[in-house]
Design a protein around this motif. Sequence first.
Motif, mmCIF file in Angstrom:
data_model
loop_
_atom_site.group_PDB
_atom_site.id
_atom_site.type_symbol
_atom_site.label_atom_id
_atom_site.label_comp_id
_atom_site.label_asym_id
_atom_site.label_seq_id
_atom_site.Cartn_x
_atom_site.Cartn_y
_atom_site.Cartn_z
ATOM 1 N N ARG A 125 -14.603 -1.151 2.426
ATOM 2 C CA ARG A 125 -15.403 -2.333 2.090
ATOM 3 C C ARG A 125 -14.445 -3.431 2.911
ATOM 4 N NH1 ARG A 125 -16.309 -3.598 -3.945
ATOM 5 N NH2 ARG A 125 -17.158 -5.479 -2.925
ATOM 6 N N LEU A 126 -13.286 -3.557 2.411
ATOM 7 C CA LEU A 126 -12.543 -4.676 2.849
ATOM 8 C C LEU A 126 -12.362 -4.423 4.612
ATOM 9 C CD1 LEU A 126 -10.966 -7.216 2.264
ATOM 10 C CD2 LEU A 126 -8.853 -5.898 1.751
ATOM 11 N N ILE A 127 -12.255 -3.320 5.017
ATOM 12 C CA ILE A 127 -12.187 -3.235 6.529
ATOM 13 C C ILE A 127 -13.547 -3.725 7.143
ATOM 14 C CG2 ILE A 127 -12.268 -1.246 8.308
ATOM 15 C CD1 ILE A 127 -10.462 0.362 6.527
ATOM 16 N N ARG A 128 -14.494 -3.596 6.778
ATOM 17 C CA ARG A 128 -15.538 -3.982 7.119
ATOM 18 C C ARG A 128 -15.674 -5.397 7.127
ATOM 19 N NH1 ARG A 128 -18.949 -0.714 3.255
ATOM 20 N NH2 ARG A 128 -19.227 1.356 4.165
ATOM 21 N N GLU A 129 -15.381 -6.081 6.033
ATOM 22 C CA GLU A 129 -15.093 -7.606 6.114
ATOM 23 C C GLU A 129 -14.114 -8.132 7.180
ATOM 24 O OE1 GLU A 129 -16.818 -9.694 4.278
ATOM 25 O OE2 GLU A 129 -17.839 -8.186 3.021
ATOM 26 N N THR A 130 -13.231 -7.418 7.201
ATOM 27 C CA THR A 130 -12.338 -7.809 8.363
ATOM 28 C C THR A 130 -12.870 -7.711 9.688
ATOM 29 O OG1 THR A 130 -10.201 -6.773 7.050
ATOM 30 C CG2 THR A 130 -9.732 -7.157 9.421
ATOM 31 N N GLU A 131 -13.585 -6.736 9.895
ATOM 32 C CA GLU A 131 -14.400 -6.831 11.357
ATOM 33 C C GLU A 131 -15.193 -8.010 11.560
ATOM 34 O OE1 GLU A 131 -14.059 -4.832 13.995
ATOM 35 O OE2 GLU A 131 -12.724 -3.942 13.043
ATOM 36 N N SER A 132 -15.910 -8.332 10.402
ATOM 37 C CA SER A 132 -16.725 -9.645 10.427
ATOM 38 C C SER A 132 -15.937 -10.826 10.411
ATOM 39 C CB SER A 132 -17.563 -9.593 9.072
ATOM 40 O OG SER A 132 -16.694 -10.014 7.916
ATOM 41 N N VAL A 150 -3.147 -2.326 8.800
ATOM 42 C CA VAL A 150 -2.615 -2.039 7.390
ATOM 43 C C VAL A 150 -3.806 -1.241 6.826
ATOM 44 C CG1 VAL A 150 -1.969 -3.110 5.573
ATOM 45 C CG2 VAL A 150 -0.966 -3.580 7.331
ATOM 46 N N LEU A 151 -4.970 -1.753 6.671
ATOM 47 C CA LEU A 151 -6.131 -1.134 5.929
ATOM 48 C C LEU A 151 -6.436 0.004 6.201
ATOM 49 C CD1 LEU A 151 -8.159 -4.741 5.673
ATOM 50 C CD2 LEU A 151 -6.526 -3.814 3.826
ATOM 51 N N SER A 152 -6.723 0.485 7.429
ATOM 52 C CA SER A 152 -6.944 1.699 7.992
ATOM 53 C C SER A 152 -6.015 2.688 7.632
ATOM 54 C CB SER A 152 -7.409 1.633 9.442
ATOM 55 O OG SER A 152 -6.489 1.019 10.249
ATOM 56 N N GLU A 153 -4.813 2.231 7.899
ATOM 57 C CA GLU A 153 -3.491 3.173 7.773
ATOM 58 C C GLU A 153 -3.378 3.444 6.072
ATOM 59 O OE1 GLU A 153 0.007 5.127 9.393
ATOM 60 O OE2 GLU A 153 -1.990 4.636 10.020
ATOM 61 N N ALA A 154 -3.625 2.423 5.373
ATOM 62 C CA ALA A 154 -3.685 2.804 3.796
ATOM 63 C C ALA A 154 -4.953 3.769 3.489
ATOM 64 C CB ALA A 154 -3.919 1.497 3.171
ATOM 65 N N LEU A 155 -5.974 3.566 4.060
ATOM 66 C CA LEU A 155 -6.960 4.528 3.867
ATOM 67 C C LEU A 155 -6.765 6.049 4.456
ATOM 68 C CD1 LEU A 155 -9.978 5.199 2.944
ATOM 69 C CD2 LEU A 155 -10.732 4.495 5.229
ATOM 70 N N PHE A 199 0.802 -1.304 0.136
ATOM 71 C CA PHE A 199 -0.002 -0.105 -0.038
ATOM 72 C C PHE A 199 0.782 1.287 -0.108
ATOM 73 C CE2 PHE A 199 -3.205 -3.081 1.808
ATOM 74 C CZ PHE A 199 -4.128 -2.702 0.887
ATOM 75 N N GLY A 200 0.166 2.322 -0.473
ATOM 76 C CA GLY A 200 0.923 3.601 -0.603
ATOM 77 C C GLY A 200 1.391 4.331 0.472
ATOM 78 N N VAL A 201 2.498 5.290 0.704
ATOM 79 C CA VAL A 201 2.955 5.586 1.810
ATOM 80 C C VAL A 201 3.500 7.339 1.527
ATOM 81 C CG1 VAL A 201 3.585 3.586 3.095
ATOM 82 C CG2 VAL A 201 5.237 4.944 1.607
ATOM 83 N N LEU A 202 3.464 7.928 2.548
ATOM 84 C CA LEU A 202 3.649 9.639 2.097
ATOM 85 C C LEU A 202 4.884 10.078 3.021
ATOM 86 C CD1 LEU A 202 0.492 11.723 2.088
ATOM 87 C CD2 LEU A 202 2.482 12.044 0.751
ATOM 88 N N PRO A 203 6.099 9.641 2.440
ATOM 89 C CA PRO A 203 7.118 9.907 3.213
ATOM 90 C C PRO A 203 7.835 11.475 2.597
ATOM 91 C CG PRO A 203 7.897 8.436 1.547
ATOM 92 C CD PRO A 203 6.352 8.441 1.341
ATOM 93 N N ALA A 204 9.023 11.909 2.990
ATOM 94 C CA ALA A 204 9.557 13.173 2.662
ATOM 95 C C ALA A 204 11.256 13.063 2.901
ATOM 96 C CB ALA A 204 8.886 14.658 3.006
ATOM 97 N N ALA A 205 11.990 13.123 1.962
ATOM 98 C CA ALA A 205 13.194 13.559 2.417
ATOM 99 C C ALA A 205 13.373 14.595 3.553
ATOM 100 C CB ALA A 205 14.317 13.674 1.347
#
Length: 538
Positions: free
Chosen positions: A347-354, A405-410, A71-77
């Motif tokens: 959607r996948l976060i909801r599935e993870t909870e279930s 991981v999923l919530s952080e990606a969001l 999943f994508g991230v947001l760094p900076a040098a």
Amino acid sequence: MSNGTDAHAPIPTVTSLDEIYDNVETISAQSGRWNNLIDEFEKRFGRKPTHIARAPGRVNLIGEHIDYALFGVLPAAIERDILIAVAPSGTSDSADATKSSGPIQAQNLDERFQPHEFTAERHDETSEWHLPIDKTKLAWGSYVKAGYFGVLNRFFHHTSKELERPQGVDLLVTGSVPSGAGLSSSAAMVVASTLSFLVINDKLHELTKGNLVELTMENEKRVGVNSGGMDQAASVISMTNEALHVTFHPNLHAEAIALPKSTSPDFNPVFVIANSLVVSDKVVSAKTQYNLRVVETLVAARVLGRSLHVQIGPEEKPTLKEILDRWLNVQHGTVLGPDDLKDGLIRLIRETESLKDTLGADDGLTLEGLIHASGLGPREFRDVYLSWIEVDATHFKLYKRAKHVLSEALRVLQFRDICIASTQVAGGESNASADTLERLGTLMNESHLSCAELFECSCPELDELTSVARGAGAYGSRLTGAGWGGCTVSLVSETNVDSFIQKLKEAYTPYRAMDDDQLREVVFATKPGGGACVFKLD
């Protein structure tokens, strides 16, 4: 690496510091350090260096422990960096070019780090290079070796008897990125050492920035850490005054993200880095921390995918991003757009909870339960998930790791959206406001809470320091880097930086006895800096 922010651009070679630093104050502050490195190299090796390789550290603004899940991230040098002065060395006339490299002498200006001397040997039977790296303990020379080994494998792998011999190299290192602080000093060291060996062997022109990211990712894995690529991308590709949205699937890609600005200094954001002074050593603790999380997220992906009837081969170990794409029926090689990715994540976060109980709820699964949930037999499971990496755990917390991981990606995508919206120019002025900073700060706070409670990669000192930072006026504060120690990054108004740092000193016990010089080493404001380069001396 796919086309993006300078990914296909050549690695810069510069001849003046104003090509690296963007203001007179920084150039003035840095010039003495560069000159000292050059002078000290000449004292030690009897001649001036021909080049200086520079690689900056990085701060991850948001997106922790999700790069290796693709999943994508947001760094900076950051402006702090690793510098390596280098020059070719003499080689032994009796040495066989088909069997050994030129000699490497690696020294460090910091007296705590002992010199290293080594050569790489070539096996007669396989023609493969042999350069032992001890993965069980931290040694700065291991990062130098890792950089060298990658260059040898890529450019000196031929079996011909008319073999070009790798050049011997003398090098001298200095660094302003604190080690074990979550600012990626290790990746900066690997990038700088890789650049050093490339330029001395006249191979620099054969790589793009994107190639260098991929090469240094593999190089750092040789030290024993399964890096996801964020650190290297930030160190190599970053542009001054911009963060990077780095994505990894289906290809490594970097998108420049301008950070919010305002005509009012009250709403002009500054990021302040504060060192908890707890050293985080990813290599030494990898089997119970970093590498364990890698395995937990990979197994979580399989278990989640099986529960959602996603097709997974018996020898595959897909990441959570790959499971999401398959679940959404994304065609192989297609890039899922940000809006569709956000919808899919929700959607996948909801599935993870279930599927919380299937994934091990809060206490996790035993190894036996883990194997059962994976649908693999014991031998197959170990071959796929444990044969390539060393971990140590009695319980594996798949639910917590997947939810983080999923919530952080969001959150990364939401942070990106706020930055893009707030930096749209209207009438020649940006429109950042207090609301902009509050929304970004809320995401940072949520990120830290998730790291602490779900991914369990924080520590009491980091939790205290982020709490102190919010009390001192930060809009948001979170750990940055792998965690388990290291640094926090806090979002602060430009007008409040000095008072904010003073409040940290008064409230965080380890800072109270420090003088101003000591405090500047552990707490400092930073802005996004430029990426790695090679300085050519006359």
